[in-house]
Design an enzyme around this catalytic site. Structure first.
Site, PDB file in Angstrom:
ATOM      1  CD  GLU A 148      -3.195  -0.776   2.201  1.00  0.00           C
ATOM      2  OE1 GLU A 148      -2.989   0.121   3.094  1.00  0.00           O
ATOM      3  OE2 GLU A 148      -3.929  -1.594   2.094  1.00  0.00           O
ATOM      4  CB  CYS A 161       3.119   6.998   3.447  1.00  0.00           C
ATOM      5  SG  CYS A 161       3.972   6.110   4.569  1.00  0.00           S
ATOM      6  CB  CYS A 168       8.572  -5.378   8.426  1.00  0.00           C
ATOM      7  SG  CYS A 168      10.054  -4.589   9.223  1.00  0.00           S
ATOM      8  CB  CYS A 172       8.087  -3.302  16.228  1.00  0.00           C
ATOM      9  SG  CYS A 172       9.642  -2.629  15.339  1.00  0.00           S
ATOM     10  CB  CYS A 175       4.617  -2.722  13.766  1.00  0.00           C
ATOM     11  SG  CYS A 175       4.426  -2.260  12.118  1.00  0.00           S
ATOM     12  CG  LEU A 288      13.404   6.898  21.119  1.00  0.00           C
ATOM     13  CD1 LEU A 288      14.752   6.078  20.816  1.00  0.00           C
ATOM     14  CD2 LEU A 288      13.659   8.436  21.651  1.00  0.00           C
ATOM     15  CB  CYS A 407       2.703   5.581   7.474  1.00  0.00           C
ATOM     16  SG  CYS A 407       2.418   6.645   6.086  1.00  0.00           S
TER      17      CYS A 407
HETATM   18  N1  SAH Z   1      10.449   0.259   9.694  1.00  0.00           N
HETATM   19  C1  SAH Z   1      10.375   1.597   9.835  1.00  0.00           C
HETATM   20  C2  SAH Z   1       9.711   2.344   8.750  1.00  0.00           C
HETATM   21  C3  SAH Z   1       8.028   1.936   8.599  1.00  0.00           C
HETATM   22  S1  SAH Z   1       7.034   2.319   9.995  1.00  0.00           S
HETATM   23  C4  SAH Z   1      10.192   1.988  11.072  1.00  0.00           C
HETATM   24  O1  SAH Z   1       9.874   1.516  11.910  1.00  0.00           O
HETATM   25  O2  SAH Z   1      10.578   3.401  11.459  1.00  0.00           O
HETATM   26  C5  SAH Z   1       6.601   3.924  10.087  1.00  0.00           C
HETATM   27  C6  SAH Z   1       6.338   4.158  11.523  1.00  0.00           C
HETATM   28  O3  SAH Z   1       4.924   4.049  11.998  1.00  0.00           O
HETATM   29  C7  SAH Z   1       7.087   3.772  12.748  1.00  0.00           C
HETATM   30  O4  SAH Z   1       7.565   5.047  13.507  1.00  0.00           O
HETATM   31  C8  SAH Z   1       6.372   3.013  13.322  1.00  0.00           C
HETATM   32  O5  SAH Z   1       6.821   2.537  14.587  1.00  0.00           O
HETATM   33  C9  SAH Z   1       5.007   3.344  13.319  1.00  0.00           C
HETATM   34  N2  SAH Z   1       4.007   2.303  13.564  1.00  0.00           N
HETATM   35  C10 SAH Z   1       4.052   1.141  13.298  1.00  0.00           C
HETATM   36  N3  SAH Z   1       2.628   0.564  13.587  1.00  0.00           N
HETATM   37  C11 SAH Z   1       1.903   1.463  14.222  1.00  0.00           C
HETATM   38  C12 SAH Z   1       0.735   1.686  14.805  1.00  0.00           C
HETATM   39  N4  SAH Z   1      -0.081   0.384  15.088  1.00  0.00           N
HETATM   40  N5  SAH Z   1       0.401   2.689  15.278  1.00  0.00           N
HETATM   41  C13 SAH Z   1       1.115   3.771  15.044  1.00  0.00           C
HETATM   42  N6  SAH Z   1       2.253   3.886  14.601  1.00  0.00           N
HETATM   43  C14 SAH Z   1       2.786   2.647  14.119  1.00  0.00           C
HETATM   44 FE1  SF4 Z   2       9.037  -3.316  10.787  1.00  0.00          FE
HETATM   45 FE2  SF4 Z   2       6.761  -2.316  11.774  1.00  0.00          FE
HETATM   46 FE3  SF4 Z   2       8.975  -2.558  13.161  1.00  0.00          FE
HETATM   47 FE4  SF4 Z   2       8.990  -0.880  11.274  1.00  0.00          FE
HETATM   48  S1  SF4 Z   2       7.766  -0.657  13.158  1.00  0.00           S
HETATM   49  S2  SF4 Z   2      10.689  -2.014  11.845  1.00  0.00           S
HETATM   50  S3  SF4 Z   2       7.897  -1.827   9.820  1.00  0.00           S
HETATM   51  S4  SF4 Z   2       8.057  -4.385  12.303  1.00  0.00           S
END
Ligand code: SAH
Ligand code: SF4
Length: 441
Positions: A148, A161, A168, A172, A175, A288, A407
């Site tokens: 997407e 975006c 991935c 995390c 996520c 962070l 995003c």
């Molecule tokens: N992998 C990279 C970029 C993609 S994620 C990273 O982790 O930075 C882009 C942003 O969306 C990151 O800050 C991630 O932590 C945040 N994100 C992921 N899942 C989310 C959620 N469920 N609610 C809010 N932000 C989220």
């Molecule tokens: Fe991967 Fe989601 Fe962690 Fe970004 S926040 S590194 S997309 S698992």
């Protein structure tokens, strides 16, 4: 023939970490840092196999050589194709009026200017657009990866975006992308193609017009003026392709996006940050999300490899930082987990001395997620502490709520999520993780 590479081979840092090793390193038993990449994809393959759209200058040169264009003509021919593909958005070789008929016919016989397929487009009431894009199959094991891409228009800018991987490898815990099994790197062409698809859809080429009623920036600038790598995937685990893609996106004779308006977001792949700064020179965003290692180990498990201190040291060393060129620190607000006053004060203390912006992101829940979004009062209180320390307007307005554009939480169980979004909208709760980022210059 292109060689098949997998993520682990191509990016030593992305080598899967066995659950047990990771758990041992963390002194815990259950969580893994990474999962294994499941798919193989040919490096540098164009979307559409033989489509020229998205290719770098070198790849275009090879494609021209392959159909017999003589060496002495290559540079000039690449410049012509570059102009038609990336400046004008040509969809057919017949448009290329300064390329001779005979060469046009040879090009058309061997290649296309096809874009990846737009499976669906959703337009939010606030003008945010979300496209589900299917990449062409790259081999017998690949049904065609779906990703997407989200467009967030504002009056003075339009932010796209983009995704850097399908899924991935990282895990995390908040996520949704991290729960997806299917993982592969996108090629640089597939990354660039996301901008081409967006510009097609919103009429952002010379002579094209925006669809009727579309919300696009009205300040006379480009409809897509900023790009954030905040879709699916960890861009620094696909750094070769991300750097190549940024080269194409920022080329002044083509797509022409300023590197200062491209932001790469990372969960903290410390060893690659210097290279990103040196070779891509984009803006940097850091996920962070926690101010203590014990908590960050759980929320962003790559922290067990590269802890907060190492991460912030790498941030301090990022080239070109100044008050006008700050690192964005993303901080997802998780109820009762990382949202206390003490967390806010520690955040401010940690970032001292780093030219920084802080983005507080209301958690965007997904079915099965074990976290909740902090209450709005809590977010306000947190943001006030951060604000008093000198960081302006840190909470971004969620965008595209009605289409669940998010995003960092892309391409999931769309139907279920839609139902949940409706429910949340009805109850007036919840928020999405979509924010227009990147500075206007
Ligand atoms: N992998 C990279 C970029 C993609 S994620 C990273 O982790 O930075 C882009 C942003 O969306 C990151 O800050 C991630 O932590 C945040 N994100 C992921 N899942 C989310 C959620 N469920 N609610 C809010 N932000 C989220
Ligand atoms: Fe991967 Fe989601 Fe962690 Fe970004 S926040 S590194 S997309 S698992």
């Amino acid at each position: 023939m292109a060689t098949a590479l997998d993520i682990a081979k191509r990016n030593p840092n992305a080598a899967p970490v066995a659950v047990n090793d990771a758990a041992r390193a963390a002194g815990s038993t259950a969580l893994s840092i990474e999962k294994t990449a499941e798919m193989h994809v040919a490096a540098g393959a164009a979307p559409g196999g033989a489509s020229l759209v998205g290719l770098t200058r070198d790849q275009l040169k090879d494609s021209l050589s392959a159909i017999g264009v003589p060496e002495r003509e290559l540079k000039m021919r690449v410049a012509q194709l570059w102009h038609w593909i990336y400046f004008r958005g040509a969809k057919d070789f017949s448009e290329m009026t300064n390329v001779g008929k005979e060469l046009r016919a040879r090009l058309a016989a061997a290649y296309t200017l096809a874009r990846p397929t737009v499976v669906s487009e959703q337009v939010s009431k606030d003008g945010t657009r979300k496209w589900l894009i299917r990449m062409p199959s790259t081999g017998p094991l690949d049904k065609g990866a779906e990703i997407e891409c989200v467009y967030i228009p504002e009056v003075d800018r339009g932010t796209l975006c983009v995704s850097s991987q399908v899924g991935c490898t990282l895990t995390c815990s908040f996520c949704h992308t991290g729960t997806q099994r299917l993982v592969r790197n996108l090629t640089s062409a597939e990354i660039v193609a996301q901008l081409i698809v967006a510009r097609d859809a919103i009429g952002d080429w010379p002579g094209a017009i925006a669809p009727e009623g579309a919300f696009v920036p009205t300040d006379g600038g480009r409809f897509v003026s900023n790009i954030v790598f905040m879709g699916m995937g960890e861009p620094l685990y696909n750094i070769d392709n991300v750097i190549d893609a940024i080269g194409v996106l920022s080329d002044n004779e083509g797509l022409g996006l300023s590197r200062r308006r491209i932001t790469v977001s990372t969960s903290g792949v410390v060893p690659q940050m210097e290279r990103l700064g040196a070779e891509a020179n984009t803006m940097l965003a850091i996920s962070l999300h926690a101010v203590r290692d014990d908590l960050r180990d759980v929320l962003v498990p790559i922290n067990r490899k590269y802890d907060i201190k190492q991460l912030l040291d790498a941030c301090r060393a990022y080239p070109g930082l100044s008050n006008a060129r700050r690192i964005t620190f993303e901080y997802v607000m998780l109820k009762g987990v990382n949202d206390s006053d003490a967390d806010a004060r520690e955040l401010v203390r940690l970032l001292k001395g780093i030219p920084a912006k802080i983005n507080l992101i209301p958690f965007n829940p997904w079915p099965g997620s074990k976290y909740e979004c902090s209450d709005w009062e809590r977010i306000e209180r947190f943001s006030e502490i951060v604000y008093r320390a000198g960081y302006a307007s840190p909470v971004r307005t969620p965008r595209g709520r009605d289409i669940l554009a998010a995003c960092g939480q892309l391409k999931s169980e769309t139907e279920k999520l839609r139902a949940r979004a409706r429910m949340m909208a009805e109850q007036g709760i919840g928020a999405e993780g979509v924010y227009a980022l990147g500075d206007g210059e």
